[in-house]
Design a protein around this motif. Sequence first.
Motif, mmCIF file in Angstrom:
data_model
loop_
_atom_site.group_PDB
_atom_site.id
_atom_site.type_symbol
_atom_site.label_atom_id
_atom_site.label_comp_id
_atom_site.label_asym_id
_atom_site.label_seq_id
_atom_site.Cartn_x
_atom_site.Cartn_y
_atom_site.Cartn_z
ATOM 1 N N ARG A 134 -1.532 -5.245 -14.100
ATOM 2 C CA ARG A 134 -0.433 -4.361 -13.741
ATOM 3 C C ARG A 134 -0.765 -2.910 -14.084
ATOM 4 N NH1 ARG A 134 3.650 -5.231 -16.755
ATOM 5 N NH2 ARG A 134 2.944 -6.949 -18.051
ATOM 6 N N LEU A 137 -3.386 -1.670 -11.463
ATOM 7 C CA LEU A 137 -2.804 -1.454 -10.149
ATOM 8 C C LEU A 137 -1.864 -0.250 -10.143
ATOM 9 C CD1 LEU A 137 -2.078 -5.159 -9.130
ATOM 10 C CD2 LEU A 137 -4.068 -3.757 -8.582
ATOM 11 N N PRO A 179 -7.470 -2.783 -5.073
ATOM 12 C CA PRO A 179 -6.454 -2.139 -4.227
ATOM 13 C C PRO A 179 -5.068 -2.304 -4.845
ATOM 14 C CG PRO A 179 -7.155 -4.229 -3.273
ATOM 15 C CD PRO A 179 -8.080 -3.965 -4.426
ATOM 16 N N LYS A 180 -4.195 -1.353 -4.596
ATOM 17 C CA LYS A 180 -2.884 -1.348 -5.237
ATOM 18 C C LYS A 180 -2.024 -2.546 -4.848
ATOM 19 C CE LYS A 180 -2.323 3.573 -6.248
ATOM 20 N NZ LYS A 180 -2.216 3.319 -7.691
ATOM 21 N N ASP A 181 -2.310 -3.169 -3.710
ATOM 22 C CA ASP A 181 -1.507 -4.312 -3.275
ATOM 23 C C ASP A 181 -2.114 -5.653 -3.691
ATOM 24 O OD1 ASP A 181 -3.708 -4.206 -1.630
ATOM 25 O OD2 ASP A 181 -2.602 -4.497 0.238
ATOM 26 N N ALA A 182 -3.110 -5.631 -4.570
ATOM 27 C CA ALA A 182 -3.747 -6.868 -5.019
ATOM 28 C C ALA A 182 -2.789 -7.690 -5.865
ATOM 29 C CB ALA A 182 -5.014 -6.544 -5.806
ATOM 30 N N ASP A 183 -3.016 -8.989 -5.895
ATOM 31 C CA ASP A 183 -2.184 -9.895 -6.687
ATOM 32 C C ASP A 183 -2.553 -9.778 -8.167
ATOM 33 O OD1 ASP A 183 -0.410 -12.305 -7.101
ATOM 34 O OD2 ASP A 183 -2.337 -13.124 -7.790
#
Length: 220
Positions: A134, A137, A179-183
């Motif tokens: 977290r 990201l 990437p910012k949208d990674a899980d």
Amino acid sequence: MFFSLLKHVLLGPLLRVVFRPKVTGTVPDGAAILASNHLSFCDSLFLPLMAPRKVVFIGKEEYFVGTGLKGRLIAAFFRGVGTIPVDRKGGTEAADALDTALRVLQEGRLFGIYPEGTRSPDGRLYRGKTGVARLALASGAPVVPCALIGTDQVQPMGHKLPKKIMRVEVRFGEPLRFPKDADPRAVTDEIVTAIQKLSGQEYVDVYAASVKKAAAAKNG
């Protein structure tokens, strides 16, 4: 100034003479997250004092409010190695910790974190908590995996002083970017896998805190 004194005059030279630490790899300039395994209390000595840049950690507020000579020395040490106190009261510990870490990274500094969340109870590498993901990201900062080797033999859990004099290794791996949208769960697992490759530890897919809690319940 106190950190420089510890690193270059007092504890740093002492650690180098006594334990002859082998340091490989490095960390990038600018904002970065240093994610390490956690084997021993003395990790908090070797990692900040052997890293090529000052590392900022967060720590329990209790470390900074002790009384008497011992309490003042403990507080001075943690402040000296770059630890920032976080108030754990009121159920806001995670949010406060994330806010503090983000502020450190926004200032272009190096933030240190132990993804396992606690020391390994047996030298194995445990499932990482998603706080490191977290943070990566939210900040966009690269994550540098790190492995400490031998610190659990130098100061095993339960020992207040070093038990064994031996060479310690500190290994810094290649920075990881996400990437910012990674899980967050997948990111955390990738970071822990990178740590495992550096350390060679056996991996256990459970949280170390759960193992400690179960052992305490069994022994209690």
